[in-house]
Design an enzyme around this catalytic site. Sequence first.
Site, short mmCIF file in Angstrom:
data_model
loop_
_atom_site.label_atom_id
_atom_site.label_comp_id
_atom_site.label_asym_id
_atom_site.label_seq_id
_atom_site.Cartn_x
_atom_site.Cartn_y
_atom_site.Cartn_z
N SER A 148 51.64 -17.22 -14.16
CA SER A 148 52.06 -16.53 -12.95
C SER A 148 51.08 -15.46 -12.48
O SER A 148 51.11 -15.08 -11.31
CB SER A 148 53.43 -15.89 -13.18
OG SER A 148 53.39 -15.02 -14.30
N ASP A 175 57.07 -6.23 -10.31
CA ASP A 175 58.39 -6.53 -10.87
C ASP A 175 58.33 -6.15 -12.35
O ASP A 175 57.51 -5.31 -12.73
CB ASP A 175 58.78 -8.00 -10.62
CG ASP A 175 57.76 -9.00 -11.15
OD1 ASP A 175 56.98 -8.63 -12.06
OD2 ASP A 175 57.74 -10.15 -10.67
N HIS A 199 54.80 -8.33 -13.58
CA HIS A 199 53.53 -8.55 -12.87
C HIS A 199 52.99 -7.30 -12.22
O HIS A 199 53.74 -6.55 -11.59
CB HIS A 199 53.73 -9.65 -11.82
CG HIS A 199 54.26 -10.91 -12.42
ND1 HIS A 199 55.59 -11.26 -12.36
CD2 HIS A 199 53.65 -11.87 -13.15
CE1 HIS A 199 55.76 -12.41 -13.01
NE2 HIS A 199 54.60 -12.79 -13.51
#
Length: 372
Positions: free
Chosen positions: A49, A338, A341
Site C-alpha cells: 500500500s 491514517d 500510512h
Amino acid sequence: MKLFSFVFTLLISFFLLIRTQGFASAEALKLPFQGGQVLAPALYVFGDSLVDSGNNNYLQTLAKVNYTPYGVDFRNGPTGRYNNGKTAVDFIASWLGLPYVPPYLGLSEKQKRKTKTGINYASGAAGILQESGTGDNLSLEEQVNYFNKTVKIDLPKIFKTHQKISKYLSKSIFVISIGSNDYINNYLQPALYNSSKIYNPQRYSALLVSNLKKHLTSLYKLGARKFVVFELGPVGCTPAIVSRVTPKPNTPCVENANSVVKIFNFGVTKMTQELTSILKGSVFIYADVFKKSYQENLHPTRYGFSGGNTPCCAVGVSTLCLPNQTPCANRNAHLYWDAFHPVQRVNYEIANGCFKGSTTCFPINILQLAYI
Ligand SMILES: *[C@@H]1O[C@H](CO)[C@@H](O)[C@H](O)[C@H]1NC(C)=O
Ligand SMILES: *[C@@H]1O[C@H](CO)[C@@H](O)[C@H](O)[C@H]1NC(C)=O
Ligand SMILES: *[C@@H]1O[C@H](CO)[C@@H](O)[C@H](O)[C@H]1NC(C)=O
C-alpha cells in the site's frame, strides 16, 4: 563487507565521473529539475500500500481506498493511493520526467500493449509471503508474474527486437517497497499466525529476505538492472501498532516491533549488496527509511510535525480512514495520514532524499542511478 562497499562506491563514482563528463558536473547533479528531461525510459513498481496507485480498486478486498478523504490533496482526488496526495513513487516518476505510473489492473489489454513508461503492480495488503496478504491481493510473486507477462507478451508489441527490449529494460528503474505486511499482518499477530512461534526474529527475517532475493533475481532474469529497494519504516511507531498493544508503551513506539523490523532491514541491506556483486550488470540501491522516520516519531515537533503521530483522518477498526469524514486541516503537520500510512509530506521527503540526496539511498541516489 566494508571493503566491498568501499570498492563498490569507488567503482560507481568512477563510472559516474566518466558518464557525467561533458553534460553535467557533479554540482549540476545536485540541482533540482527544471522538468522536461526524461532521465529513464520507464519506472516499474512492485510493493504494497505504500506505493499502490490503484490496483486494489480492481480487487475484492477491504484494503481499498478509492473514496474521500483519500486523495484530498491529489489532483485527481481519490485514486486508490493510501494517503492524502502523492506516494514516494509519484514524486520519483515526475522527477524522472515520466508520467504517474498506472496500476496494472487498471490497464485494458490494448493499453498494456502500448504502455512503455512503466507499470505499477503494487497492491495494498500484499506481503513478500503469500500468506501475509489479506483479502484479494497481489503477492510479490503474482506481481512478478504479471511483469513476466508484460515482458513476454506486451513489450514485444512495442519493440521490434529482443535486443531493444533488453536495452530498454536495462535503462529502466525498478522500485520495490514491500515487507511491512509480513510483520504487521503476520509476524506481529500471534493470534492469527504461527510464524512467531515457528521462527525467531532472525529466522523470520532470513525467510523474508531469501524470498525477496528470489523475486529480485526473477526481475533481473526478465531484464531489470537498476533497482531501488526500500527498507521498512519503523512499523512499531505507526498509530495502529501503538494502539494495538496493551499496556501502552511508555515510549512513542513499540520498540520490540521496531527491533524485529530492523533485523529485516539489515538483511535487505546485505542482500542488495550481494546481488549487485553476483548479478552481472545490476545495480541495487537501498532506501534507508527507518532512521529518519524513527527520529521524527520520537521528536515530531523538532521536525515540524506539530500534530505528531496522531492520524490526520478519523480511522475505523480497519485502521484506514472512515469514508467522507473531514480530515485534519494541516496535513503537513502530521506524520500519519491514517493509522498506517504516512502523509504526502513524508513521502516527498523520502523521495527527495533518495532521488537527489546522500543520506537516504545507498550507495548512490536515484539520479545517479539514472545516469549510469
Ligand atoms: C492474498 O493473496 C494470495 C495470493 O496472492 C493468497 O494466497 C492469499 O490467500 C491472499 N490472502 C487472503 C487472506 O486471502
Ligand atoms: C498453527 O500451527 C498448528 C500446529 O502446527 C497448525 O495445526 C495450525 O493449522 C497452524 N495455524 C495457522 C493459522 O497456520
Ligand atoms: C516467465 O514465464 C515463463 C512462462 O510462463 C516461465 O517459463 C518463466 O520461468 C518465467 N520467468 C520468470 C523469471 O519468472
